[in-house]
Design a protein around this motif. Structure first.
Motif, PDB file in Angstrom:
ATOM      1  N   PRO A 115      19.513  12.490  83.649  1.00  0.00           N
ATOM      2  CA  PRO A 115      18.700  13.260  84.609  1.00  0.00           C
ATOM      3  C   PRO A 115      17.867  12.367  85.532  1.00  0.00           C
ATOM      4  N   LEU A 320      12.818  20.922  91.746  1.00  0.00           N
ATOM      5  CA  LEU A 320      14.258  21.196  91.697  1.00  0.00           C
ATOM      6  C   LEU A 320      14.807  21.096  90.276  1.00  0.00           C
ATOM      7  N   PHE A 321      14.439  20.043  89.586  1.00  0.00           N
ATOM      8  CA  PHE A 321      14.954  19.858  88.230  1.00  0.00           C
ATOM      9  C   PHE A 321      14.287  20.809  87.243  1.00  0.00           C
ATOM     10  N   LEU A 323      13.408  23.944  88.045  1.00  0.00           N
ATOM     11  CA  LEU A 323      14.051  25.245  88.261  1.00  0.00           C
ATOM     12  C   LEU A 323      15.433  25.306  87.633  1.00  0.00           C
ATOM     13  N   THR A 324      16.121  24.179  87.590  1.00  0.00           N
ATOM     14  CA  THR A 324      17.477  24.151  87.041  1.00  0.00           C
ATOM     15  C   THR A 324      17.501  23.762  85.553  1.00  0.00           C
ATOM     16  N   GLY A 325      16.336  23.543  84.969  1.00  0.00           N
ATOM     17  CA  GLY A 325      16.256  23.212  83.553  1.00  0.00           C
ATOM     18  C   GLY A 325      16.773  21.836  83.204  1.00  0.00           C
ATOM     19  N   LEU A 326      16.727  20.901  84.138  1.00  0.00           N
ATOM     20  CA  LEU A 326      17.273  19.565  83.910  1.00  0.00           C
ATOM     21  C   LEU A 326      16.221  18.531  83.515  1.00  0.00           C
TER      22      LEU A 326
END
Length: 384
Positions: A115, A320-321, A323-326
């Motif tokens: 990530p 961004l990460f 919101l995407t669960g990363l």
């Protein structure tokens, strides 16, 4: 004895981290040398004469295929600027060559996880767009003209001497035939060793600092500094304080990745760690080089624009990460606790050690010692 044990523990941690990333450094610098051996720098200068989006895209791609050494990147950007590249394109090239290079991505995967590598390659273009837009607004023509006048003064410094050495292959034929020719082997070996010579100090310092911080600094200090007991404030504070730590650490290039791993394990937010990684281009020694290369006014412009862009990019990847669960869980970075064992890392280090030996042997067998002598001195230091 307590002091001795503390020093030994720090050195063991640093050594283990060095073992974990050794093969990836050889791989990254070899690929970088191959690309640089195929592309002439005069060609690069001709492609970067303005600040149109297409030109900046080329600058980004060429920078990503170039050196990962921050000092060499800064010197090469000045060289390109002196040869006719626009100031914006030169700075974009510089940003890409330290934040979007392959070896950095590999080391991030090894020490921090994929990530962080993905975030580095997502945030890098964000910084480039922000810097390009800011230069259109902030950097007036007279400031650029003054910077160009300053850049033309003096003889190239030690690092610029390395950056300006065009060791690309002159032989005819296709890319593969040129690359695997004797001239190609020699060119790749010279670039490989010169890249290592340029960045080795920063890697060693970065590993030693990371080992010392991981071993000596108590978690309570970092938890207080990073506001770990207040998750929302921590995410807001991280991208602001991350670059400041980078500036004060004096560590740049891929050498700041081990320290980033320590900071992540200590509670710095995801966006803060990414912003820390970006800030290798505004550490104090490089700011002083900017002042020498472009003048005091442009140095402060670069500091303000780069820092602001890095903070915004840190926020962007955090959101961004998130919101995407990363965003990974804290504490998963490799900071040397596992020690050295006979595993895939050992086999990779042995294999790439043979490759490194072959390239270094070729370097010294073809007059490389004289080239190393040309790089003597401090990074960015001017000679007269």
């Amino acid at each position: 004895m307590r002091v001795v044990h503390a020093v030994v523990d720090a050195l063991v941690t640093s050594g283990t981290m060095a073992w974990q990333i050794a093969w990836s450094l050889v791989l990254g610098f070899t690929l970088s040398a191959v690309v640089q051996a195929l592309v002439r720098r005069e060609t690069v200068s001709r492609l970067l004469g303005d600040d149109r989006p297409a030109t900046l895209a080329k600058a980004t791609g060429l920078g990503a295929a170039s050196s990962s050494c921050s000092y060499a990147a800064v010197a090469l950007a000045r060289s390109l600027f002196r040869k006719g590249a626009s100031f914006t394109a030169a700075m974009v090239f510089e940003i890409a060559s330290t934040n979007l290079v392959l070896e950095l991505g590999i080391i991030l995967v090894l020490l921090l996880g994929w990530p962080f590598a993905l975030a580095e390659f997502v945030g890098g273009p964000i910084i480039i767009v922000l810097v390009a837009l800011a230069f259109r607004v902030v950097v007036r023509r007279r400031i650029v003209d003054a910077a160009r006048e300053q850049a033309q003064k003096g003889i190239a410094g030690t690092m610029e001497g390395h950056a300006s050495m065009d060791m690309s292959i002159d032989a005819d034929g296709g890319l593969l035939s040129r690359l695997f020719s004797r001239a190609g082997y020699t060119s790749v070996s010279h670039i490989f060793v010169m890249e290592w010579a340029a960045v080795l100090r920063d890697i060693v310092i970065g590993l030693l600092v990371a080992g010392a911080v991981a071993t000596w600094v108590p978690d309570s200090f970092w938890q207080t500094l990073f506001l770990t007991d207040q998750p929302t404030l921590s995410k807001l504070w991280g991208p602001i304080v991350g670059p400041v730590i980078s500036v004060l650490s004096f560590v740049c290039s891929v050498g700041n990745v081990p320290l980033a791993a320590v900071l992540w394990n200590s509670g710095l937010s995801f966006g803060g760690v990414v912003a820390f990684l970006y800030a290798d281009l505004i550490i104090i020694p490089i700011l002083l080089i900017y002042r020498k290369y472009y003048g005091t006014r442009m140095m402060f412009v670069l500091l303000g624009v780069f820092y602001t862009s890095m903070v915004i990019a840190g926020y962007a990847v955090e959101v961004l990460f998130g919101l995407t669960g990363l965003v990974p869980e804290h504490g998963g970075a490799e900071v040397g606790e596992s020690g050295i064992s006979w595993n895939y890392t050992t086999w990779l280090n042995l294999a790439f050690g043979v490759l490194a030996f072959a390239l270094v042997s070729r370097f010294f067998a073809t007059g490389g010692k004289k080239m190393l002598a040309m790089m003597g001195g401090a990074p960015g230091e001017e000679t007269s």
